[in-house]
Design an enzyme around this catalytic site. Structure first.
Site, PDB file in Angstrom:
ATOM      1  CE  LYS A   1       3.114  -2.453  -4.541  1.00 32.60           C
ATOM      2  NZ  LYS A   1       2.738  -2.014  -2.998  1.00 32.60           N
TER       3      LYS A   1
ATOM      4  CG  ASP B   1      -1.751  -1.273   1.350  1.00 30.71           C
ATOM      5  OD1 ASP B   1      -2.244  -1.755   0.362  1.00 30.71           O
ATOM      6  OD2 ASP B   1      -1.689  -1.860   2.466  1.00 30.71           O
TER       7      ASP B   1
ATOM      8  CD  GLN C   1       1.022  -8.994  -2.227  1.00 37.05           C
ATOM      9  OE1 GLN C   1       1.438  -9.656  -2.690  1.00 37.05           O
ATOM     10  NE2 GLN C   1      -0.135  -8.859  -2.574  1.00 37.05           N
TER      11      GLN C   1
ATOM     12  N   GLY D   1      -4.035  -4.693  -4.361  1.00 38.36           N
ATOM     13  CA  GLY D   1      -5.064  -3.715  -4.941  1.00 38.36           C
ATOM     14  C   GLY D   1      -4.434  -2.309  -5.055  1.00 38.36           C
ATOM     15  CG  HIS D   2      -2.084  -1.270  -7.587  1.00 38.83           C
ATOM     16  ND1 HIS D   2      -1.286  -1.213  -6.633  1.00 38.83           N
ATOM     17  CD2 HIS D   2      -1.581  -2.364  -8.591  1.00 38.83           C
ATOM     18  CE1 HIS D   2      -0.110  -2.098  -6.978  1.00 38.83           C
ATOM     19  NE2 HIS D   2      -0.369  -2.694  -8.110  1.00 38.83           N
TER      20      HIS D   2
HETATM   21  P1  IMP Z   1      -2.416 -13.014   2.163  1.00 38.25           P
HETATM   22  O1  IMP Z   1      -1.664 -12.335   1.124  1.00 38.25           O
HETATM   23  O2  IMP Z   1      -3.897 -12.800   1.793  1.00 38.25           O
HETATM   24  O3  IMP Z   1      -2.215 -14.309   2.561  1.00 38.25           O
HETATM   25  O4  IMP Z   1      -2.413 -12.147   3.478  1.00 38.25           O
HETATM   26  C1  IMP Z   1      -1.018 -12.315   4.358  1.00 38.25           C
HETATM   27  C2  IMP Z   1      -0.601 -10.819   4.752  1.00 38.25           C
HETATM   28  O5  IMP Z   1      -0.384  -9.794   3.887  1.00 38.25           O
HETATM   29  C3  IMP Z   1      -1.818 -10.096   5.737  1.00 38.25           C
HETATM   30  O6  IMP Z   1      -1.403  -9.302   6.503  1.00 38.25           O
HETATM   31  C4  IMP Z   1      -2.531  -9.204   4.481  1.00 38.25           C
HETATM   32  O7  IMP Z   1      -3.104  -7.957   5.023  1.00 38.25           O
HETATM   33  C5  IMP Z   1      -1.209  -8.598   3.921  1.00 38.25           C
HETATM   34  N1  IMP Z   1      -1.303  -8.282   2.519  1.00 38.25           N
HETATM   35  C6  IMP Z   1      -1.538  -9.057   1.338  1.00 38.25           C
HETATM   36  N2  IMP Z   1      -1.695  -8.381   0.212  1.00 38.25           N
HETATM   37  C7  IMP Z   1      -1.492  -7.194   0.566  1.00 38.25           C
HETATM   38  C8  IMP Z   1      -1.519  -6.014   0.047  1.00 38.25           C
HETATM   39  O8  IMP Z   1      -1.827  -5.801  -1.294  1.00 38.25           O
HETATM   40  N3  IMP Z   1      -1.165  -4.749   0.566  1.00 38.25           N
HETATM   41  C9  IMP Z   1      -1.320  -4.787   1.888  1.00 38.25           C
HETATM   42  N4  IMP Z   1      -0.986  -5.799   2.729  1.00 38.25           N
HETATM   43  C10 IMP Z   1      -1.291  -7.003   1.933  1.00 38.25           C
END
Ligand code: IMP
Length: 467
Positions: free
Chosen positions: A26, A23, A258, A50-51
């Protein structure tokens, strides 16, 4: 300031990565840099990303399709490192087409992508529910099935995009996989899970696939076959296409999802996602050699945020009105694009950024959301930690040690002037420049780009990544 296409050196490629917990903004940067690129590539993660893009004042959220799609003529690639929920991809294509953005002729999807199917999300959610019930720390996943899908890949049992081309093989593998998943779901007593209570699953209800805690073959199979038809024209040998494009002099932009501290190896393990988010994975996750990654741009917020569980040394109280953390959360509108969850907020952590710079090999930094700090009297900059009575100057590895880190802060003066919308470095408030210089000094990485609002044009360019 805008980048002109002629500024790019032919064949030069750029990787954009998040340096914190995701977040970082990007999406805007990728979209902006795409003016100099002919191809944009996703190489890891899935629709957990998510963007939010703001173009001509209109907000658009993308989860899987590279944000470069907003630029006419640019090709977008979903590399083998991405775990793919085909339904989500098709939904996004539909949304973009409704906004008159041509997608299908410009999107290429690797046949080696592992598929995310409804049972991945079911297991993801059931596991988190079981943790909650047992009172153990939840990861706080996005509930999208990312972890289970990567597990299948590494365990060599995944259904991949290429399996969609062979319906019989697909059906047989699906039966095997379902037997495995239903055993897991039984062990977790998934009958007890009320799927409709998971807020971010409302748009993709699992109840259509799950009966009595068990995922059903027929609806999963039917949906996958329907999706396969639509996906087929976009399935490609992405590795080959990228290498061909490079040979023809194209500029490629690799878009990380991420952030570095969510990387499966280098992040705050086990509170991480299940892929490598670091720049090196742009090569493995798309099928180009590492020598083609010429410049790594690290995107970093002017403060820190984190969604989900796990340690966060510089975290502030972000719920009490009038506090600096609350200021960041409200002025910065810190809510997750994918799940709508509130993001935790805290001071900028330069010791964390050192770790990111190291594991990504950052060439330059892009600072985003500087304007959010406008109006704060003073700023705290974390330059190291006290860990078990010793001073450390870089974020340690793994959640346990990070949990014990007490941040060491330097206090810097804030600024009352506005930096929002500034497009020239010399027009930034004096104390904002001082803050940025100190970040450069402590991290040892030069700042090349500064973003001063979500708008594409509100960007200060100090060095062009494609030059
Ligand atoms: P997962 O990727 O759904 O398995 O989540 C694992 C961890 O990564 C959690 O803390 C999510 O909130 C975090 N996370 C996954 N994708 C994003 C993203 O695009 N932005 C911020 N945090 C993310």
């Amino acid at each position: 300031m805008t980048i002109s296409k002629s500024a790019a050196i032919p064949g030069r490629n750029v990787v954009v990565v998040g340096t914190q917990w995701g977040d970082e903004g990007k999406g805007k940067l990728v979209d902006w840099l795409t003016e100099s690129a002919q191809g944009v590539v996703r190489f890891q993660g899935g629709h957990n990303a998510g963007h939010t893009l703001v173009i001509n004042g209109v907000k658009t959220a993308l989860h899987l399709i590279p944000s470069g799609i907003m630029r006419p003529g640019v090709k977008c690639y979903v590399g083998n490192g991405v775990v793919l929920a085909v339904g989500k991809l098709l939904e996004e294509i539909g949304g973009l087409e409704a906004a008159r953005v041509e997608v299908r002729s410009r999107l290429r999807v690797s046949e080696a992508c592992p598929l995310i199917l409804p049972f991945h999300a079911a297991l993801d959610v059931a596991r988190e529910a079981a943790k909650e019930k047992a009172g153990t720390a939840k990861i706080g996943t996005t509930g999208r099935g990312i972890g289970p899908a990567y597990e299948d890949k590494v365990a060599r049992r995944a259904l991949r995009v290429q399996d969609l081309k062979y319906p019989e093989r697909f059906a047989a593998k699906l039966r095997e996989l379902l037997a495995y998943y239903n055993t897991q779901l039984r062990a977790l007593d998934a009958r007890q899970v009320d799927w409709s209570l998971v807020p971010w699953l409302r748009d993709q209800p699992l109840s259509a696939f799950v009966v009595d805690g068990q995922v059903q073959f027929d609806p999963v199979h039917e949906q996958a076959m329907r999706h396969a038809e639509q996906l087929r024209p976009m399935i490609a040998d992405v590795s080959r296409e990228l290498n061909d494009a490079h040979r023809a002099g194209a500029n490629l932009l690799f878009e990380g999802a991420q952030g570095t501290l969510l990387d499966i190896d280098h992040g705050t393990y086990p509170f991480v996602t299940s892929s490598n988010c670091v720049a090196g994975n742009a090569a493995a996750g798309s099928g180009v050699g590492p020598g083609l990654l010429h410049y790594v741009l690290g995107i970093t917020k002017a403060y820190c945020t984190r969604v989900g569980g796990g340690p966060f040394p510089t975290e502030l109280d972000w719920e009490t009105e009038g506090t600096p953390g609350w200021h960041m959360a409200t002025v910065g509108a810190e809510k997750g694009v994918t799940t709508g969850r509130a993001r935790r907020c805290g001071w900028f952590d330069a010791a964390l950024l050192k770790r990111s710079a190291q594991v990504n090999g950052l060439t330059g930094l892009c600072i985003t959301k500087l304007d959010v700090l406008d109006g704060l009297n003073e700023l705290q900059l974390c330059v190291g930690y006290e860990l078990d009575g010793e001073r450390v100057d870089i974020l340690p590895m793994g959640a346990d040690e990070i949990e014990r880190c007490q941040p060491i802060y330097e206090t810097l003066p804030g600024w009352s002037e506005t930096s929002a919308g500034v497009t020239r470095y010399e027009d930034l408030p004096h104390n904002a420049r001082r803050y940025l210089s100190r970040i450069e000094e402590v991290t040892g990485v030069p700042i090349h780009v500064i973003s001063t609002s979500p708008d594409r044009d509100h960007t200060i360019l100090l060095q062009h990544p494609f030059q």
